[in-house]
Enzyme design. Sequence first.
Site, mmCIF file in Angstrom:
data_model
loop_
_atom_site.group_PDB
_atom_site.id
_atom_site.type_symbol
_atom_site.label_atom_id
_atom_site.label_comp_id
_atom_site.label_asym_id
_atom_site.label_seq_id
_atom_site.Cartn_x
_atom_site.Cartn_y
_atom_site.Cartn_z
ATOM 1 N N HIS A 69 -6.298 1.466 -3.614
ATOM 2 C CA HIS A 69 -5.417 0.951 -2.567
ATOM 3 C C HIS A 69 -4.967 -0.466 -2.891
ATOM 4 O O HIS A 69 -5.363 -1.048 -3.902
ATOM 5 C CB HIS A 69 -6.114 1.010 -1.200
ATOM 6 C CG HIS A 69 -7.300 0.109 -1.063
ATOM 7 N ND1 HIS A 69 -7.636 -0.504 0.119
ATOM 8 C CD2 HIS A 69 -8.245 -0.298 -1.962
ATOM 9 C CE1 HIS A 69 -8.733 -1.232 -0.034
ATOM 10 N NE2 HIS A 69 -9.116 -1.115 -1.292
ATOM 11 N N CYS A 111 0.815 -1.210 0.000
ATOM 12 C CA CYS A 111 0.000 0.000 0.000
ATOM 13 C C CYS A 111 0.852 1.266 0.000
ATOM 14 O O CYS A 111 0.481 2.270 -0.614
ATOM 15 C CB CYS A 111 -0.997 -0.008 1.163
ATOM 16 S SG CYS A 111 -0.252 0.071 2.813
ATOM 17 N N HIS A 154 -2.476 1.300 6.996
ATOM 18 C CA HIS A 154 -2.864 1.092 5.603
ATOM 19 C C HIS A 154 -3.149 2.465 4.987
ATOM 20 O O HIS A 154 -3.659 3.362 5.662
ATOM 21 C CB HIS A 154 -4.110 0.209 5.525
ATOM 22 C CG HIS A 154 -4.552 -0.093 4.120
ATOM 23 N ND1 HIS A 154 -3.761 -0.763 3.224
ATOM 24 C CD2 HIS A 154 -5.704 0.211 3.456
ATOM 25 C CE1 HIS A 154 -4.413 -0.884 2.066
ATOM 26 N NE2 HIS A 154 -5.587 -0.288 2.181
#
Length: 242
Positions: A196, A118, A184
Amino acid sequence: MTMKKIILKHAIQCGDHESCGIVIDNMHYMPCVNIATDTLNHFEIAADDWIKAEEQGKITAIVHSHPNNGQPILSEADQFYQQKTAVDWWLVCNNQIFQFRYIQPLIGRDFQHGIMDCYTLFRDAYHLCGFDFPNYVRDDDWWNKGLDLYTEHIESNGFYQVKLSEIQEGDVILFSLISQKANHAAIYIGNNSILHHLPKRLSKRDLFSGYWLKNYHSIWRHKEWQSSNFTAILSNMAINTK
């Protein structure tokens, strides 16, 4: 004369027409003749020039210019052909050279923590927009090992926090997934959607609702962000979802 000065001089000599050339072994610039039909808005390098460059060494970058008030980002066509050549592309704009490393398409990436994850997606997306952020060494599960990598570094890289009600395209959203720490990251791409990359999944778009809305940690915007920057991310998504 340095290689960069030679590149800039060539672009000036081409005036309103796009210049083009090839960098060999990261040391030598070979100017090429633009054989495109519309040299004011496009460039094309002749096959003979490709062969000549390959005979001299390794092709490490393709160079062209955006004259006539062009933007200092790779266009959709530029990104398409960069992916075909799989090398860095350098762009001359406003008498400056902007270097864009070759990156994999933002959509459809395989996940590998610390290499293609990510943060890589966040970093690469912003690189397309003209920003360069460090590539931090990160072990898997770092958020459970006393580290807080996102919140420790995001402000020092030029970001400031904004409210959910102020969210706009290009903002970075941090999430806390089964953790108290932000572990994240996603890019807000408009229309209540995010881009993402999750473990064991391909990078993709998702709706910023339900689970994602419930678990978002904070939203961040770069101090130098302009709405025109987002064009580069849109272009990358467009050529890889057709």
